[in-house]
Design a protein around this motif. Structure first.
Motif, PDB file in Angstrom:
ATOM      1  N   MET A  35       0.820  -1.213   0.000  1.00  0.00           N
ATOM      2  CA  MET A  35       0.000   0.000   0.000  1.00  0.00           C
ATOM      3  C   MET A  35       0.850   1.256   0.000  1.00  0.00           C
ATOM      4  SD  MET A  35      -3.315  -0.878   2.268  1.00  0.00           S
ATOM      5  CE  MET A  35      -3.921   0.770   1.938  1.00  0.00           C
ATOM      6  N   VAL A  36       1.957   1.232   0.751  1.00  0.00           N
ATOM      7  CA  VAL A  36       2.818   2.416   0.806  1.00  0.00           C
ATOM      8  C   VAL A  36       3.525   2.616  -0.527  1.00  0.00           C
ATOM      9  CG1 VAL A  36       4.903   3.363   1.874  1.00  0.00           C
ATOM     10  CG2 VAL A  36       3.105   2.352   3.302  1.00  0.00           C
ATOM     11  N   LEU A  37       4.162   1.539  -1.023  1.00  0.00           N
ATOM     12  CA  LEU A  37       4.945   1.707  -2.247  1.00  0.00           C
ATOM     13  C   LEU A  37       4.061   1.997  -3.459  1.00  0.00           C
ATOM     14  CD1 LEU A  37       7.747  -0.998  -1.836  1.00  0.00           C
ATOM     15  CD2 LEU A  37       7.861   1.448  -1.341  1.00  0.00           C
ATOM     16  N   ASP A  38       2.791   1.576  -3.375  1.00  0.00           N
ATOM     17  CA  ASP A  38       1.887   1.784  -4.519  1.00  0.00           C
ATOM     18  C   ASP A  38       0.922   2.964  -4.337  1.00  0.00           C
ATOM     19  OD1 ASP A  38       3.031  -0.349  -5.743  1.00  0.00           O
ATOM     20  OD2 ASP A  38       1.274  -1.663  -5.668  1.00  0.00           O
ATOM     21  N   ASN A  39       1.004   3.637  -3.224  1.00  0.00           N
ATOM     22  CA  ASN A  39       0.043   4.732  -2.950  1.00  0.00           C
ATOM     23  C   ASN A  39      -1.406   4.246  -3.020  1.00  0.00           C
ATOM     24  OD1 ASN A  39       1.669   7.357  -2.792  1.00  0.00           O
ATOM     25  ND2 ASN A  39       2.433   6.451  -4.683  1.00  0.00           N
ATOM     26  N   ASP A  40      -1.644   3.062  -2.482  1.00  0.00           N
ATOM     27  CA  ASP A  40      -3.008   2.513  -2.530  1.00  0.00           C
ATOM     28  C   ASP A  40      -3.888   3.128  -1.443  1.00  0.00           C
ATOM     29  OD1 ASP A  40      -2.365   0.809  -4.587  1.00  0.00           O
ATOM     30  OD2 ASP A  40      -1.900  -0.881  -3.270  1.00  0.00           O
ATOM     31  N   VAL A  41      -5.174   3.090  -1.686  1.00  0.00           N
ATOM     32  CA  VAL A  41      -6.142   3.561  -0.685  1.00  0.00           C
ATOM     33  C   VAL A  41      -7.202   2.477  -0.479  1.00  0.00           C
ATOM     34  CG1 VAL A  41      -7.961   5.252  -0.174  1.00  0.00           C
ATOM     35  CG2 VAL A  41      -5.854   6.000  -1.278  1.00  0.00           C
ATOM     36  N   VAL A  42      -7.522   2.216   0.774  1.00  0.00           N
ATOM     37  CA  VAL A  42      -8.666   1.356   1.090  1.00  0.00           C
ATOM     38  C   VAL A  42      -9.612   2.216   1.910  1.00  0.00           C
ATOM     39  CG1 VAL A  42      -9.468  -0.709   2.300  1.00  0.00           C
ATOM     40  CG2 VAL A  42      -7.236  -0.718   1.184  1.00  0.00           C
ATOM     41  N   PHE A  43     -10.851   2.319   1.504  1.00  0.00           N
ATOM     42  CA  PHE A  43     -11.776   3.134   2.294  1.00  0.00           C
ATOM     43  C   PHE A  43     -13.142   2.474   2.397  1.00  0.00           C
ATOM     44  CE2 PHE A  43     -14.908   5.377  -0.403  1.00  0.00           C
ATOM     45  CZ  PHE A  43     -14.462   5.014  -1.666  1.00  0.00           C
ATOM     46  N   GLY A  44     -13.859   2.832   3.436  1.00  0.00           N
ATOM     47  CA  GLY A  44     -15.205   2.321   3.645  1.00  0.00           C
ATOM     48  C   GLY A  44     -16.223   3.401   3.307  1.00  0.00           C
ATOM     49  N   THR A  45     -17.401   2.968   2.926  1.00  0.00           N
ATOM     50  CA  THR A  45     -18.451   3.939   2.608  1.00  0.00           C
ATOM     51  C   THR A  45     -19.802   3.409   3.057  1.00  0.00           C
ATOM     52  OG1 THR A  45     -19.519   5.174   0.814  1.00  0.00           O
ATOM     53  CG2 THR A  45     -18.653   3.015   0.241  1.00  0.00           C
ATOM     54  N   VAL A  46     -20.635   4.287   3.552  1.00  0.00           N
ATOM     55  CA  VAL A  46     -21.979   3.899   3.986  1.00  0.00           C
ATOM     56  C   VAL A  46     -22.941   5.040   3.697  1.00  0.00           C
ATOM     57  CG1 VAL A  46     -21.808   4.824   6.362  1.00  0.00           C
ATOM     58  CG2 VAL A  46     -23.279   2.843   5.922  1.00  0.00           C
ATOM     59  N   ASN A  47     -24.198   4.663   3.439  1.00  0.00           N
ATOM     60  CA  ASN A  47     -25.260   5.655   3.370  1.00  0.00           C
ATOM     61  C   ASN A  47     -25.029   6.644   2.219  1.00  0.00           C
ATOM     62  OD1 ASN A  47     -26.780   8.266   4.858  1.00  0.00           O
ATOM     63  ND2 ASN A  47     -27.729   6.278   5.112  1.00  0.00           N
ATOM     64  N   ALA A  48     -25.852   7.693   2.154  1.00  0.00           N
ATOM     65  CA  ALA A  48     -25.799   8.642   1.046  1.00  0.00           C
ATOM     66  C   ALA A  48     -26.510   9.919   1.462  1.00  0.00           C
ATOM     67  CB  ALA A  48     -26.506   8.047  -0.169  1.00  0.00           C
ATOM     68  N   ASN A  49     -26.037  11.045   0.942  1.00  0.00           N
ATOM     69  CA  ASN A  49     -26.761  12.289   1.220  1.00  0.00           C
ATOM     70  C   ASN A  49     -27.601  12.678  -0.001  1.00  0.00           C
ATOM     71  OD1 ASN A  49     -25.149  14.013  -0.534  1.00  0.00           O
ATOM     72  ND2 ASN A  49     -23.527  13.882   1.010  1.00  0.00           N
ATOM     73  N   ARG A  50     -28.297  13.782   0.102  1.00  0.00           N
ATOM     74  CA  ARG A  50     -29.261  14.150  -0.939  1.00  0.00           C
ATOM     75  C   ARG A  50     -28.626  14.230  -2.336  1.00  0.00           C
ATOM     76  NH1 ARG A  50     -34.704  16.407  -1.132  1.00  0.00           N
ATOM     77  NH2 ARG A  50     -34.838  16.800  -3.340  1.00  0.00           N
ATOM     78  N   ARG A  51     -27.429  14.797  -2.379  1.00  0.00           N
ATOM     79  CA  ARG A  51     -26.716  14.917  -3.655  1.00  0.00           C
ATOM     80  C   ARG A  51     -26.538  13.531  -4.302  1.00  0.00           C
ATOM     81  NH1 ARG A  51     -21.297  15.070  -3.740  1.00  0.00           N
ATOM     82  NH2 ARG A  51     -21.245  15.336  -1.487  1.00  0.00           N
ATOM     83  N   HIS A  52     -26.232  12.519  -3.488  1.00  0.00           N
ATOM     84  CA  HIS A  52     -26.039  11.170  -4.039  1.00  0.00           C
ATOM     85  C   HIS A  52     -27.349  10.578  -4.559  1.00  0.00           C
ATOM     86  CE1 HIS A  52     -22.599  11.365  -0.996  1.00  0.00           C
ATOM     87  NE2 HIS A  52     -22.087  11.543  -2.187  1.00  0.00           N
ATOM     88  N   TYR A  53     -28.441  10.839  -3.839  1.00  0.00           N
ATOM     89  CA  TYR A  53     -29.735  10.340  -4.334  1.00  0.00           C
ATOM     90  C   TYR A  53     -30.055  10.979  -5.679  1.00  0.00           C
ATOM     91  CZ  TYR A  53     -31.216   7.994   0.028  1.00  0.00           C
ATOM     92  OH  TYR A  53     -31.328   7.143   1.099  1.00  0.00           O
TER      93      TYR A  53
END
Ligand code: BGC
Length: 349
Positions: free
Chosen positions: A284-302
């Motif tokens: 992850m460090v040498l490749d600049n990788d990102v792991v992230f979590g996501t939940v739910n949505a706000n009005r813009r996403h709907y």
């Protein structure tokens, strides 16, 4: 009116019962329910493993994937009788935290948000519900019953929004390959939005053949029922939509350099899995990788999701709904049957 209710924390406590009409305190827009989608979160609530009733109450009206027709709305609120709407799930916390104050309740910082049909707020699984106009999303009438897919689609609209924000940390980011794990409704909607972005879309699911494979193929993607060989794929974006612990372990560090792994599944704690943190950290460090979590949505996403559904092939979307059961037989909708993708409860008389 009839409603599907449950005692959160108590397994198999759900029933269809008569409850009073929705209180005005829920909001000035009165909606007649047309359909309700069922998802893994509902099943977890039914199993007594998730969810909570409103403070001081025992039972929770279930349901967060709504579709309804407006019966009454205050003048000037932008909604009129007959409009098809979907209700937003989350409400900002009462403090409110900085995120909720900015309309980004999906990013709530103090965990005191509430969610209709899930956390401390009655859901949409009743013959009528009320809500605030700013938490109602009007949908293209051409979508009809497919509007019930808007809530799950909003989850992916957010996942894509955040993936792209992360991607653009590098000026020359140009993703080409997407791998989605899981061909349930979330995975298939992730794949749809990947196609809408002209990516080379791959979907991994343990089912061999059948409707899921056909759906991926008809979208123009590549379906894999065997993970063997996928390690060579090195996707730029990996959307994990199964919540299966072993698979999550395999996803970490499996992207191309500057890759992004987006986790969307809510797993149960207590599942221990061996991971080589040294290898993972180095990659992850040498490749600049990102792991992230996501939940739910706000009005813009709907709103984004509504536009993305409106331009999708309606016949393809329709094939995501594999079973529709009438309200009287609501309990069948909550059973898990082979071949199910999205199961919908039909509230129309
Ligand atoms: C719902 C989200 C909710 C999450 C956590 C999901 O099933 O779609 O709106 O935030 O569960 O409760």
């Amino acid at each position: 009116m009839r409603a599907i209710t449950v005692s959160p924390g108590i397994a198999n406590s759900a029933r269809l019962e008569d409850i009073p009409d929705p209180p005005e305190s829920d909001g000035p827009v009165l909606v007649r329910t047309l359909a309700l989608g069922v998802c893994g979160t509902d099943r977890e609530i039914l199993d007594g493993r998730y969810g909570s009733a409103p403070p001081g109450q025992q039972r929770l009206v279930l349901g967060h994937e709504s579709l309804g027709a407006v019966e009454a709305a205050p003048a000037g609120c932008g909604l009129a009788p007959g409009d098809l709407i979907v209700g937003i799930v989350r409400r900002p916390d009462p403090v409110p935290c900085l995120a909720c104050a900015a309309g980004e309740w999906d990013m709530c910082r103090n965990g005191r948000y509430t969610e209709r049909g899930i956390k401390e707020r009655h859901g949409y699984g009743a013959e009528r519900f009320r809500l605030e106009p700013e938490f109602a999303i009007r949908i293209d009438p051409a979508l009809g019953i497919l509007g019930v897919l808007l809530e799950p689609a909003s989850i992916l609209a957010k996942a894509w929004d955040h993936t792209e924000r992360i991607g653009h940390r590098a000026r020359a980011w140009q993703p080409k390959t997407l791998l989605v794990t899981g061909a349930g409704p979330i995975g298939l909607l992730a794949a749809l939005m990947g196609m809408q972005r002209d990516l080379d879309v791959h979907v991994l699911d343990h089912n061999k053949g059948g409707p899921k494979e056909a759906l991926v193929r008809d979208l123009g993607g590549t379906y894999h029922s065997d993970p063997a060989g996928l390690e060579r794929l090195a996707p730029d974006i990996l959307m994990e939509c199964t919540g299966a612990v072993g698979l999550i372990g395999a996803c970490l560090g499996a992207t191309a350099a500057a890759g992004i792994v987006c986790l969307t599944g809510v797993t149960e704690p207590g599942k221990v899995f061996d991971v080589d943190i040294g290898r993972l950290n180095r990659t992850m460090v040498l490749d600049n990788d990102v792991v992230f979590g996501t939940v739910n949505a706000n009005r813009r996403h709907y709103e984004t999701a509504a536009a993305e559904l409106a331009r999708a092939d309606k016949r393809w979307l329709g094939r995501l709904i594999t079973r529709t059961v009438p309200l009287e037989r609501w309990d069948e909708a909550l059973e898990h049957r082979k071949g199910d993708i999205k199961v919908v409860i039909d509230f129309r008389p």
